[in-house]
Scaffold this motif. Structure first.
Motif, PDB file in Angstrom:
ATOM      1  N   THR A 408      76.739  29.062 -25.733  1.00  0.00           N
ATOM      2  CA  THR A 408      77.685  29.808 -26.559  1.00  0.00           C
ATOM      3  C   THR A 408      77.663  31.290 -26.218  1.00  0.00           C
ATOM      4  N   VAL A 466      87.528  33.799 -33.430  1.00  0.00           N
ATOM      5  CA  VAL A 466      86.442  33.075 -34.099  1.00  0.00           C
ATOM      6  C   VAL A 466      86.786  32.820 -35.558  1.00  0.00           C
ATOM      7  N   VAL A 467      87.303  33.828 -36.249  1.00  0.00           N
ATOM      8  CA  VAL A 467      87.629  33.674 -37.676  1.00  0.00           C
ATOM      9  C   VAL A 467      88.729  32.639 -37.870  1.00  0.00           C
ATOM     10  N   MET A 469      89.643  30.109 -35.858  1.00  0.00           N
ATOM     11  CA  MET A 469      89.186  28.758 -35.531  1.00  0.00           C
ATOM     12  C   MET A 469      88.263  28.206 -36.607  1.00  0.00           C
ATOM     13  N   TYR A 470      87.414  29.075 -37.135  1.00  0.00           N
ATOM     14  CA  TYR A 470      86.494  28.610 -38.178  1.00  0.00           C
ATOM     15  C   TYR A 470      87.224  28.354 -39.493  1.00  0.00           C
ATOM     16  N   ALA A 471      88.147  29.238 -39.838  1.00  0.00           N
ATOM     17  CA  ALA A 471      88.836  29.111 -41.123  1.00  0.00           C
ATOM     18  C   ALA A 471      89.906  28.022 -41.091  1.00  0.00           C
ATOM     19  N   ASP A 474      87.864  24.683 -39.020  1.00  0.00           N
ATOM     20  CA  ASP A 474      86.475  24.393 -39.377  1.00  0.00           C
ATOM     21  C   ASP A 474      85.643  24.033 -38.147  1.00  0.00           C
ATOM     22  N   TRP A 475      85.909  24.704 -37.041  1.00  0.00           N
ATOM     23  CA  TRP A 475      85.131  24.469 -35.829  1.00  0.00           C
ATOM     24  C   TRP A 475      83.812  25.227 -35.899  1.00  0.00           C
ATOM     25  N   PRO A 476      82.723  24.627 -35.503  1.00  0.00           N
ATOM     26  CA  PRO A 476      81.447  25.355 -35.478  1.00  0.00           C
ATOM     27  C   PRO A 476      81.404  26.338 -34.318  1.00  0.00           C
ATOM     28  N   PHE A 477      80.614  27.384 -34.494  1.00  0.00           N
ATOM     29  CA  PHE A 477      80.473  28.388 -33.437  1.00  0.00           C
ATOM     30  C   PHE A 477      79.640  27.855 -32.277  1.00  0.00           C
ATOM     31  N   VAL A 491      84.976  22.909 -30.756  1.00  0.00           N
ATOM     32  CA  VAL A 491      83.939  23.910 -30.965  1.00  0.00           C
ATOM     33  C   VAL A 491      84.456  25.214 -30.388  1.00  0.00           C
ATOM     34  N   ILE A 492      84.028  26.335 -30.960  1.00  0.00           N
ATOM     35  CA  ILE A 492      84.577  27.634 -30.558  1.00  0.00           C
ATOM     36  C   ILE A 492      84.154  27.993 -29.142  1.00  0.00           C
TER      37      ILE A 492
END
Length: 680
Positions: A408, A466-467, A469-471, A474-477, A491-492
């Protein structure tokens, strides 16, 4: 070859040692391979004068000297069982509580036979009394050595797999029948789990392997009617990370992983299950894809993998899920992908480009006598390009074994420096707009703004990516293979193809939005800026705002070529990340070499300012010269209707038509004002 002798016990002596030496082959040249290595047998008989074999313990002790035998080794005292009958005893080589290993040399077929026979004796003893943890670990070590893919002599020897299954049941010797009676051992190439459980707990039991693999038994596997639910069975689960003993001419199994499940004494009783067993096998860094995979089980009779009684229930991008109406050894087969990884030429090209950019930066710092502000901005872009080569090459080299967190981190760095190249292209374009269009010769006062913008704009893009994709998704970093059902593309940042090639952004659409999108916006802005600049080209054409003493008209073209090479290089690098085709990799390598050599030739050698440190001199002889801002000694050719400009070393010859001269009349005052700022 036998020998005999007499053991003489003195009064009160209860123990004597018998030394048995097995000579090496070099000492017995008359013995052929069929008789080597040797087994041994010892008989004790005809005790006299009141002596007798101790029938209470039934034990004796022996030590064995092995003279360089290339076979199974043991090197400590052996508690060897005695067969006692009418004061006679026969010692056989049934070994326990021993230390042994397999020699690294290649084993002959006879030696493999001896290894199998000896291990079989050891395992038989393990059924009678439980081995210590140390002994179990050593025996497991032997099996794991025999699974080594480099040992050609054990390839496809299924007898070792059968012996390994028998060994798994020694883990539960002397254990009570309860829900906690489960033992596990593991090495790099195998994981063993054995349990002694009531039947109702075996039904529906799930075994968890490594890397999120699992195996689930059907809920109606064993009959629990008529009070039989509490009766116990020994069950084993083995997860192989090597297909050495199952290797056939068929396609390789997915990730070289094989799952084995069975119930002791009933291995052949579960060949037609009403409710199938279920298992899942994840991919690792192997170049096999689960798409279109096949669930198979091993047939010892034909020594091959068969899809009989098995079906695929799911073939996601990083795992295969199967259902089989059988208890056996299970695996999944898939085709090897056609993705082309990174070869030695990629390493060479990246190293060459890194060196060229470093030399350009060094030359600019050491040899810049009269440094121009535009050249300083260009060096920022070169520094970003050099750092991108470093992290890209590092990712290619370590991504096959780096941790998920490390992968990552590499993906973030590649993302940042890739965007930094284009942010500095945009900053340079903005500076040229200020100079060429706005006639601002003092853009160096914006240096802090340019510096902050050039290095922080990529950070802003990464944070937004990142924000979102996560929001939104709901992809994990960080990718975690233990998260069952997680697709490696969801995944990010992570391994692009889940095969150890390179760490970046696995999802193609995410990469398109977070990399290609910002890069295209930067390039569009630069195109718009230069469209305006070229509308007023005569007013800046013959100045030296980029490299002192060198015409803008030439330097802008050289920078354009540099930008185009950088854009094309990483365009084909991105295409190769997506499609992994060989021709895309070849074009990337060629373009990468080209941009490195170009940076070296133009910005290390030709634009070394020690070669021309003097500032260009401007003439104010007449209004005509003022409007076109020619260098000294310009000659006006009235017959050819052209203004002939003096040639410049390292630059292209330039001419202005009379029409250009008239069009520049409108810019006379700004030009004179600019020249006054520059020299007044």
């Amino acid at each position: 070859m036998s020998s005999s002798g007499t053991l003489n016990f003195q009064a009160t002596t209860r123990r004597l040692d018998i030394k048995i030496s097995l000579p090496a082959k070099s000492e017995m040249d008359v013995i052929d391979d069929s008789e080597y290595p040797k087994l041994f047998r010892l008989r004790l008989f005809a005790a006299t004068n009141g002596a007798s074999v101790n029938t209470t313990t039934g034990e004796a002790s022996i030590v064995i000297t092995l003279n360089d035998l290339n076979t199974l080794f043991w090197d400590t005292w052996l508690d060897t069982e005695l067969l006692v009958d009418n004061d006679e005893a026969e010692i056989i080589n049934t070994l326990s509580e021993t230390s042994f290993y397999v020699n690294d040399n290649t084993l002959t077929p006879n030696q493999i036979t001896l290894v199998i026979a000896t291990l079989d004796n050891v395992i038989t003893e393990g059924y009678n009394r439980r081995f210590s943890i140390g002994t179990q670990t050593q025996i497991l070590g032997i099996f794991c050595d025999l699974m080594d893919p480099t040992k050609e002599e054990t390839r496809g020897v299924y007898e070792l797999a059968e012996l390994f299954t028998r060994f798994s049941y020694t883990l539960v010797t002397d254990l009570p029948c309860s829900s906690g009676s489960e033992r596990s051992l593991q090495c790099d190439r195998a994981l063993i789990t054995a349990a002694r459980l009531p039947r109702d707990e075996i039904n529906g039991k799930r075994f968890n392997g490594q890397s999120a693999n699992y195996f689930t038994l059907p809920s109606d596997l064993l009959n629990t009617q008529g009070g039989r639910e509490s009766s116990c069975e020994d069950i084993h689960f083995i997860e192989y990370n090597s297909q050495q003993w199952f290797l056939t001419n068929d396609n390789p199994v997915l990730s070289e992983q094989v799952l084995s499940v069975g119930i002791r004494g009933a291995e052949n009783n579960f060949t037609s299950l009403d409710t199938p067993v279920g298992y899942r096998i994840y991919t690792t860094d192997r170049r096999v894809t689960p798409r279109g995979a096949q669930c198979v089980l091993f047939r010892p009779s034909s020594n091959d993998w068969r899809p009989n009684s098995c079906e695929v229930t799911s073939d996601q991008s990083n795992y295969v899920e199967c259902a089989c109406h059988h208890l056996s050894e299970f695996a999944a087969q898939a085709q090897t992908d056609n993705l082309v990884g990174y070869n030695i030429f990629v390493y060479i090209s990246c190293f060459v480009v890194m060196t060229c950019f470093f030399l350009a930066l060094l030359t600019h710092q050491v040899c810049a006598v009269y440094s121009m502000f535009a050249a300083r901005l260009l060096m920022h872009m070169c520094f970003a390009a050099m750092c991108l080569q470093v992290v890209f090459l590092t990712s290619v080299y370590v991504s096959n074994w780096v941790s998920y967190e490390g992968c990552t981190a590499l993906g973030v760095l590649i993302h940042y420096f890739l965007l930094s190249q284009f942010s500095w292209i945009f900053i340079q374009g903005l500076n040229f707009w200020k100079v060429f269009v706005m006639n601002d010769e003092h853009t160096d006062r914006y240096y802090i703004i340019f510096f902050v913008a050039g290095w922080t704009l990529p950070v802003a893009v990464i944070v937004v990516y990142v924000v979102l994709m996560y929001a939104a998704f709901d992809w994990p970093f960080v990718y975690d293979v233990r998260n069952v059902g997680l697709d490696y593309t969801q995944v990010i940042y992570g391994d692009v193809h889940n095969n150890g090639d390179i760490c970046f952004i696995p999802n193609g659409y995410a990469a398109l939005a977070s990399v290609a999108g910002p890069a295209i916006l930067s390039l569009v802005a630069v195109v718009i800026i230069f469209m305006q600049a070229f509308q007023v080209k005569p007013q800046w054409k013959r100045y030296d705002d980029i490299y002192m003493g060198r015409y803008n008209t030439t330097e802008v073209k050289l920078i354009f070529i540099f930008w185009v090479l950088i854009c094309l290089t990483w365009l084909f690098a991105g295409l190769h990340l997506v499609f992994s085709q060989l021709w895309l990799l070849i074009i990337f390598i060629v373009l990468n070499f080209t941009q490195g050599i170009y940076a070296f030739v133009v910005y290390t050698v030709l634009r070394n300012q020690l070669c021309r440190p003097n500032q260009g001199n401007y003439s104010l002889n007449n209004q005509l010269d003022n409007t076109v801002t020619l260098l000294e000694n310009n000659r006006y050719n009235s017959h050819s209707n052209l203004v002939v400009l003096p040639p410049e070393k390292g630059s292209m010859n330039g001419t202005l038509t009379k029409g250009d001269m008239k069009n520049m009349a409108a810019y006379t005052n700004p030009v004179i004002h600019r020249m006054g700022d520059g020299f007044g």
